[in-house]
Design a protein around this motif. Structure first.
Motif, PDB file in Angstrom:
ATOM      1  N   VAL A  78       0.770  -1.336   0.139  1.00 25.12           N
ATOM      2  CA  VAL A  78      -0.144   0.080  -0.113  1.00 25.12           C
ATOM      3  C   VAL A  78       0.929   1.234  -0.082  1.00 25.12           C
ATOM      4  O   VAL A  78       1.831   1.112   0.725  1.00 25.12           O
ATOM      5  CB  VAL A  78      -0.827   0.018   1.208  1.00 25.12           C
ATOM      6  N   HIS A  79       0.420   2.108  -0.716  1.00 30.33           N
ATOM      7  CA  HIS A  79       1.417   3.403  -0.864  1.00 30.33           C
ATOM      8  C   HIS A  79       0.755   4.594  -0.683  1.00 30.33           C
ATOM      9  O   HIS A  79       1.007   5.874  -0.760  1.00 30.33           O
ATOM     10  CB  HIS A  79       1.831   3.711  -2.636  1.00 30.33           C
ATOM     11  N   SER A  80      -0.643   4.465   0.029  1.00 36.38           N
ATOM     12  CA  SER A  80      -1.261   5.713   0.507  1.00 36.38           C
ATOM     13  C   SER A  80      -2.352   5.345   1.426  1.00 36.38           C
ATOM     14  O   SER A  80      -2.580   4.249   1.823  1.00 36.38           O
ATOM     15  CB  SER A  80      -2.117   6.572  -0.851  1.00 36.38           C
ATOM     16  N   GLY A  81      -2.542   6.568   2.353  1.00 37.81           N
ATOM     17  CA  GLY A  81      -3.687   6.307   3.685  1.00 37.81           C
ATOM     18  C   GLY A  81      -2.666   5.787   4.623  1.00 37.81           C
ATOM     19  O   GLY A  81      -1.717   5.833   4.770  1.00 37.81           O
ATOM     20  N   PRO A  82      -3.686   5.612   5.755  1.00 41.61           N
ATOM     21  CA  PRO A  82      -3.110   5.266   7.150  1.00 41.61           C
ATOM     22  C   PRO A  82      -2.221   3.912   7.197  1.00 41.61           C
ATOM     23  O   PRO A  82      -1.443   3.606   7.957  1.00 41.61           O
ATOM     24  CB  PRO A  82      -4.371   5.016   7.952  1.00 41.61           C
ATOM     25  N   GLU A  83      -2.351   3.063   6.212  1.00 36.35           N
ATOM     26  CA  GLU A  83      -1.545   1.860   5.926  1.00 36.35           C
ATOM     27  C   GLU A  83      -0.708   1.727   5.019  1.00 36.35           C
ATOM     28  O   GLU A  83      -0.137   0.851   4.714  1.00 36.35           O
ATOM     29  CB  GLU A  83      -2.648   0.666   5.555  1.00 36.35           C
ATOM     30  N   ARG A  84      -0.056   3.042   4.781  1.00 35.05           N
ATOM     31  CA  ARG A  84       1.072   3.225   3.774  1.00 35.05           C
ATOM     32  C   ARG A  84       2.087   2.420   4.016  1.00 35.05           C
ATOM     33  O   ARG A  84       2.602   2.613   5.393  1.00 35.05           O
ATOM     34  CB  ARG A  84       1.433   4.754   3.653  1.00 35.05           C
ATOM     35  N   GLY A  85       2.802   1.568   3.323  1.00 36.83           N
ATOM     36  CA  GLY A  85       4.018   0.877   3.731  1.00 36.83           C
ATOM     37  C   GLY A  85       3.489  -0.572   4.180  1.00 36.83           C
ATOM     38  O   GLY A  85       4.307  -1.243   4.133  1.00 36.83           O
ATOM     39  N   ARG A  86       2.352  -0.840   4.338  1.00 33.80           N
ATOM     40  CA  ARG A  86       2.026  -2.192   4.593  1.00 33.80           C
ATOM     41  C   ARG A  86       1.708  -2.999   3.559  1.00 33.80           C
ATOM     42  O   ARG A  86       1.154  -2.588   2.402  1.00 33.80           O
ATOM     43  CB  ARG A  86       0.627  -2.037   5.395  1.00 33.80           C
ATOM     44  N   VAL A  87       2.168  -4.266   3.706  1.00 37.33           N
ATOM     45  CA  VAL A  87       2.131  -5.543   2.694  1.00 37.33           C
ATOM     46  C   VAL A  87       0.738  -6.180   3.036  1.00 37.33           C
ATOM     47  O   VAL A  87       0.758  -6.861   4.125  1.00 37.33           O
ATOM     48  CB  VAL A  87       3.252  -6.229   2.495  1.00 37.33           C
ATOM     49  N   VAL A  88      -0.021  -6.369   1.995  1.00 35.01           N
ATOM     50  CA  VAL A  88      -1.420  -7.115   2.083  1.00 35.01           C
ATOM     51  C   VAL A  88      -1.785  -8.125   1.036  1.00 35.01           C
ATOM     52  O   VAL A  88      -1.089  -7.873  -0.012  1.00 35.01           O
ATOM     53  CB  VAL A  88      -2.637  -6.088   2.425  1.00 35.01           C
ATOM     54  N   GLU A  89      -2.513  -9.153   1.244  1.00 32.81           N
ATOM     55  CA  GLU A  89      -2.712 -10.019   0.426  1.00 32.81           C
ATOM     56  C   GLU A  89      -4.090  -9.612  -0.060  1.00 32.81           C
ATOM     57  O   GLU A  89      -5.076  -9.593   0.745  1.00 32.81           O
ATOM     58  CB  GLU A  89      -3.053 -11.370   0.794  1.00 32.81           C
ATOM     59  N   ALA A  90      -4.324  -9.512  -1.373  1.00 36.00           N
ATOM     60  CA  ALA A  90      -5.736  -8.639  -2.029  1.00 36.00           C
ATOM     61  C   ALA A  90      -6.251  -9.735  -3.014  1.00 36.00           C
ATOM     62  O   ALA A  90      -5.461 -10.313  -3.595  1.00 36.00           O
ATOM     63  CB  ALA A  90      -5.658  -7.449  -2.512  1.00 36.00           C
ATOM     64  N   SER A  91      -7.406  -9.681  -3.050  1.00 32.47           N
ATOM     65  CA  SER A  91      -8.211 -10.706  -4.119  1.00 32.47           C
ATOM     66  C   SER A  91      -8.611  -9.704  -5.234  1.00 32.47           C
ATOM     67  O   SER A  91      -8.929  -8.555  -5.050  1.00 32.47           O
ATOM     68  CB  SER A  91      -9.307 -11.452  -3.779  1.00 32.47           C
TER      69      SER A  91
END
Length: 384
Positions: A78-91
């Motif tokens: 993620v590159h924007s918002g409060p979770e910027r820098g977090r790596v997530v798994e998305a469908s």
């Protein structure tokens, strides 16, 4: 006359940009929230951000809701918002076999964080396109400034004013329950006055072009009302209109259709009226001995060529916007062609095109007569 018009614009701005007021509860605006006015504390609102795909973890085709779907599991940073820098798994799911390539590592995407039955989940909803769009817009600004110089810059400012009127006046006023037709007419008046003067400067020639635009727009508005009434159109020809009925109960869809026709006609009138006023002014400057009737005749000769080109351009513009629909008509074997043409969606587009084309045609003689009256003579023609 030009100074008086410019002064009137200031008053018009103050009058039209007054606060629109809250959306009435009876219009369904409050229905978008929970009855208590607060979202349930157990529900986490959706949050959107953009990110970049690091890896494709899974890629397969499944049968979902009766359609063949491409389902991918993606690792996204993620590159924007409060979770910027977090790596997530998305469908991500998309129809299979429609010519759209699968998402690949390195692509920028739009990610939504939402809540499902198992808790928080992440989904990729689209590719992230804003950077290239901004780059193309920047190219447009640079070319406008390079080739048109000061007038190009002021024309871009006029474009900004147009967007401001649409977003800051027309849309809020319609949402507040004002009649869409009257709001669109007022917005079109404001757009015409500001954009034409910003693009072409405050002068007698520009005022003539504005007068021709407003006179033609009034005729186009009356014609649109008559055409929509005769063809029994009610603004139900598009899916967007149907979607608006739920959150905006009581919205006058016919008025919305008429307002759209007027704003669409305004978009093509500027080119015709300013060009025609300039052509007549240059004729008057080059041949000051011409009488008013001779000036009108020669101006109309120039205008005929303009009409021919612009009418075809207008039809192609509407056809290009609805090109997939033309393909759909060609493969529809269940209904006769006359039934398809009789449908409200096609009839709406036909009325839009015809009203705009008629406005183009009548704008030429109206502006030519006004220009021959006000721009004839050395002094008038010498001030572009």
């Amino acid at each position: 006359m030009s100074r008086a018009v410019a002064a009137a614009l200031v008053v018009l701005w103050l009058a039209l940009l007054a606060p629109a007021g809250p959306v009435a509860a009876s219009r369904g605006g409050a229905g978008l929230a929970a009855p208590s006015g607060r979202a349930s504390p157990a529900v986490v609102p959706d949050h959107y951000a953009w990110g970049r795909i690091l890896a494709v973890l899974a890629d397969e085709e499944r049968e979902l809701a009766g359609m063949r779907q491409v389902v991918q599991l993606l690792r996204v940073r993620v590159h924007s918002g409060p979770e910027r820098g977090r790596v997530v798994e998305a469908s991500h799911a998309a129809p299979a076999g429609v010519g759209v390539p699968r998402l690949q590592a390195g692509e920028a995407v739009v990610v939504v964080r939402t809540q499902d039955a198992t808790g928080l989940a992440y989904f990729v909803v689209d590719r992230f396109r804003l950077p290239p769009l901004l780059a193309v817009f920047g190219l447009f600004l640079a070319l406008a400034a390079l080739f048109a110089r000061t007038r190009g810059v002021t024309a871009v400012v006029g474009l900004g004013v147009t967007l401001l009127v649409l977003a800051g006046f027309i849309v809020p006023q319609i949402l507040a329950g004002r009649p869409p037709l009257l709001v669109s007419l007022a917005g079109a008046l404001l757009i015409a006055c500001t954009s034409i003067y910003l693009a072409h400067g405050v002068s007698r020639r520009t005022t003539v072009a504005l007068a021709g635009t407003l006179a033609t727009l009034a005729l186009a508005g009356g014609l649109a009302v008559v055409a929509v009434s005769l063809t029994r159109l009610f603004g139900l020809g598009s899916e967007e209109a149907l979607y608006l009925q739920a959150p905006l109960e009581g919205l006058n869809l016919r008025g919305l259709l008429l307002g759209g026709i007027i704003l669409g006609a305004l978009g093509v009138l500027d080119d015709v009226t300013t060009s025609q006023a300039a052509a007549v002014a240059e004729l008057a400057r080059a041949a000051p001995h011409l009488s008013g009737s001779e000036l009108v005749a020669r101006g109309l000769a120039v205008g005929r060529e303009h009409i021919t080109a612009l009418v075809n351009t207008l039809v192609l513009a509407y056809a290009g916007a609805s090109f997939p629909l033309f393909l759909l008509f060609s493969v529809n074997r269940e209904q006769p062609l006359w039934v398809i043409l009789n449908g409200e969606f096609v009839a709406e587009e036909a009325v839009r095109t015809l009203v705009g084309s008629i406005a183009l045609v009548v704008a030429v003689p109206i502006t030519t007569v006004l220009a021959a009256r006000w721009l004839r003579g050395d002094d008038a023609a010498g001030h572009p």
